[in-house]
Design a protein around this motif. Structure first.
Motif, PDB file in Angstrom:
ATOM      1  N   HIS A  29       0.841  -1.195   0.000  1.00  0.00           N
ATOM      2  CA  HIS A  29       0.000   0.000   0.000  1.00  0.00           C
ATOM      3  C   HIS A  29       0.879   1.248   0.000  1.00  0.00           C
ATOM      4  CE1 HIS A  29      -4.185  -1.590   1.381  1.00  0.00           C
ATOM      5  NE2 HIS A  29      -3.702  -2.214   0.326  1.00  0.00           N
ATOM      6  N   VAL A  30       0.686   2.045  -1.016  1.00  0.00           N
ATOM      7  CA  VAL A  30       1.509   3.226  -1.206  1.00  0.00           C
ATOM      8  C   VAL A  30       1.110   4.347  -0.246  1.00  0.00           C
ATOM      9  CG1 VAL A  30       1.942   5.076  -2.864  1.00  0.00           C
ATOM     10  CG2 VAL A  30       2.048   2.694  -3.596  1.00  0.00           C
ATOM     11  N   SER A  31      -0.191   4.476  -0.027  1.00  0.00           N
ATOM     12  CA  SER A  31      -0.699   5.604   0.757  1.00  0.00           C
ATOM     13  C   SER A  31      -0.891   5.210   2.209  1.00  0.00           C
ATOM     14  CB  SER A  31      -2.038   6.078   0.183  1.00  0.00           C
ATOM     15  OG  SER A  31      -1.893   6.413  -1.171  1.00  0.00           O
ATOM     16  N   TYR A  48      -0.723  12.617   5.764  1.00  0.00           N
ATOM     17  CA  TYR A  48      -0.803  11.653   4.669  1.00  0.00           C
ATOM     18  C   TYR A  48       0.573  11.464   4.041  1.00  0.00           C
ATOM     19  CZ  TYR A  48      -1.436  10.541  -0.327  1.00  0.00           C
ATOM     20  OH  TYR A  48      -1.325  10.021  -1.580  1.00  0.00           O
ATOM     21  N   GLN A  50       2.618   9.419   0.787  1.00  0.00           N
ATOM     22  CA  GLN A  50       2.641   8.589  -0.408  1.00  0.00           C
ATOM     23  C   GLN A  50       4.057   8.055  -0.505  1.00  0.00           C
ATOM     24  OE1 GLN A  50       0.546  10.002  -3.891  1.00  0.00           O
ATOM     25  NE2 GLN A  50       2.133   9.199  -5.210  1.00  0.00           N
ATOM     26  N   ASN A  51       4.184   6.756  -0.328  1.00  0.00           N
ATOM     27  CA  ASN A  51       5.520   6.155  -0.122  1.00  0.00           C
ATOM     28  C   ASN A  51       6.192   6.856   1.051  1.00  0.00           C
ATOM     29  OD1 ASN A  51       5.471   4.175  -2.300  1.00  0.00           O
ATOM     30  ND2 ASN A  51       5.439   5.966  -3.645  1.00  0.00           N
ATOM     31  N   SER A  94      -4.057   2.439   5.642  1.00  0.00           N
ATOM     32  CA  SER A  94      -3.293   2.380   4.409  1.00  0.00           C
ATOM     33  C   SER A  94      -4.253   2.137   3.252  1.00  0.00           C
ATOM     34  CB  SER A  94      -2.200   1.314   4.462  1.00  0.00           C
ATOM     35  OG  SER A  94      -2.731   0.001   4.440  1.00  0.00           O
ATOM     36  N   ARG A  97      -4.701   3.473  -4.228  1.00  0.00           N
ATOM     37  CA  ARG A  97      -5.595   4.368  -4.925  1.00  0.00           C
ATOM     38  C   ARG A  97      -5.996   3.645  -6.221  1.00  0.00           C
ATOM     39  NH1 ARG A  97      -7.348   9.417  -4.039  1.00  0.00           N
ATOM     40  NH2 ARG A  97      -8.100  10.634  -5.786  1.00  0.00           N
ATOM     41  N   TYR A 102      -9.651   6.338  -2.989  1.00  0.00           N
ATOM     42  CA  TYR A 102      -8.995   5.725  -1.848  1.00  0.00           C
ATOM     43  C   TYR A 102      -9.986   4.833  -1.115  1.00  0.00           C
ATOM     44  CZ  TYR A 102      -5.109   9.066  -2.007  1.00  0.00           C
ATOM     45  OH  TYR A 102      -4.025   9.802  -2.368  1.00  0.00           O
ATOM     46  N   GLN A 104      -9.754   2.888   2.185  1.00  0.00           N
ATOM     47  CA  GLN A 104      -8.797   2.811   3.263  1.00  0.00           C
ATOM     48  C   GLN A 104      -9.028   1.590   4.136  1.00  0.00           C
ATOM     49  OE1 GLN A 104      -8.387   6.516   5.327  1.00  0.00           O
ATOM     50  NE2 GLN A 104      -7.895   7.605   3.472  1.00  0.00           N
TER      51      GLN A 104
ATOM     52  N   ASN B  95      -6.009  15.243  -0.532  1.00  0.00           N
ATOM     53  CA  ASN B  95      -5.362  13.944  -0.376  1.00  0.00           C
ATOM     54  C   ASN B  95      -5.901  13.159   0.806  1.00  0.00           C
ATOM     55  OD1 ASN B  95      -3.467  13.930  -2.540  1.00  0.00           O
ATOM     56  ND2 ASN B  95      -2.326  15.505  -1.446  1.00  0.00           N
TER      57      ASN B  95
END
Lengths: 115, 109
Positions: A29-31, A48, A50-51, A94, A97, A102, A104, B95
């Motif tokens: 999961h990237v996010s 938040y 991202q990576n 996590s 996308r 998203y 979650q 986001n």
């Protein structure tokens, strides 16, 4: 497969102590998101990733709150000089996308009590 | 700050009855999601409805969306004691996700 895990599940801190809360997201999961949930309320967005990049930290309530995700996997939320108003459940989620959305997956949360 | 407002704040029904919860939000959205939270647990995703959809079904769940009124409703049919939980609507905001304060549903056996 394994879901999102958080540790510790419960933390009691004396006012003024520093605490570190850990989140292990779902692999791949990237996010990754952190939320604060006060009793009887919905989750409030904190930050938040991202990576390894922290793209949004607008929800962090003060400069005592700091989050990191140095290798793009495990994340740590650190609260310095804890105050009573920091008492809450801290949720990590996590997400992939997918198709612009998203969805979650939440961990069980860490319940922080500041005395 | 929270984006959505659920209504009612608390709802108590008998097993087998239907439960309807409403959510209003403030800004334009791409999609709206409903989550469930059992006491002491994390949130579980239930259903997503996109802004160009008006109604969606998943098992005993029915969600409607009225973008002109900036509102959504979640209907749980033939409720069970295991449906007892808090239900939250959530909208994407940049986001991140913004959640309402939730509806606390109690289903009595």
């Amino acid at each position: 497969g394994a879901g999102v895990s958080q540790s510790p599940r419960y933390k009691v801190a004396k006012r003024g102590q520093d605490v570190a809360l850990r989140c292990d997201p779902i692999s791949g999961h990237v996010s990754l998101f952190w939320y604060q949930q006060a009793l009887g309320q919905g989750p409030e967005f904190l930050t938040y990733f991202q990576n390894e990049a922290q793209l949004d930290k607008s929800g962090l309530p003060s400069d005592r709150f700091f989050a990191e995700r140095p290798e793009g996997s495990v994340s740590t939320l650190k609260i310095q000089r804890t105050q009573q108003e920091d008492s809450a459940v801290y949720l990590c989620a996590s997400s992939l996308r997918v198709a612009g959305v998203y969805e979650q997956y939440f961990g069980p949360g860490t319940r922080l009590t500041v005395t | 700050s929270q984006q959505g407002e659920e209504d009612p704040q608390a709802l108590s029904i008998q097993e087998g009855e239907n439960a309807t919860m409403n959510c209003s939000y403030k800004t334009s959205i791409n999609n709206l999601q409903w989550y469930r939270q059992n006491s002491g647990r994390g949130l579980v995703h239930l259903i997503l409805i996109r802004s160009n959809e008006r109604e969606k079904h998943s098992g005993r769940l029915r969600v409607t969306l009225d973008t002109s009124k900036k509102s959504s409703s979640l209907l749980i049919t033939a409720s069970r004691a295991a449906d007892t939980a808090s239900y939250f609507c959530a909208t994407e905001f940049g986001n991140d996700m913004r959640f309402g304060a939730g509806t606390r549903l109690t289903v009595k056996p």
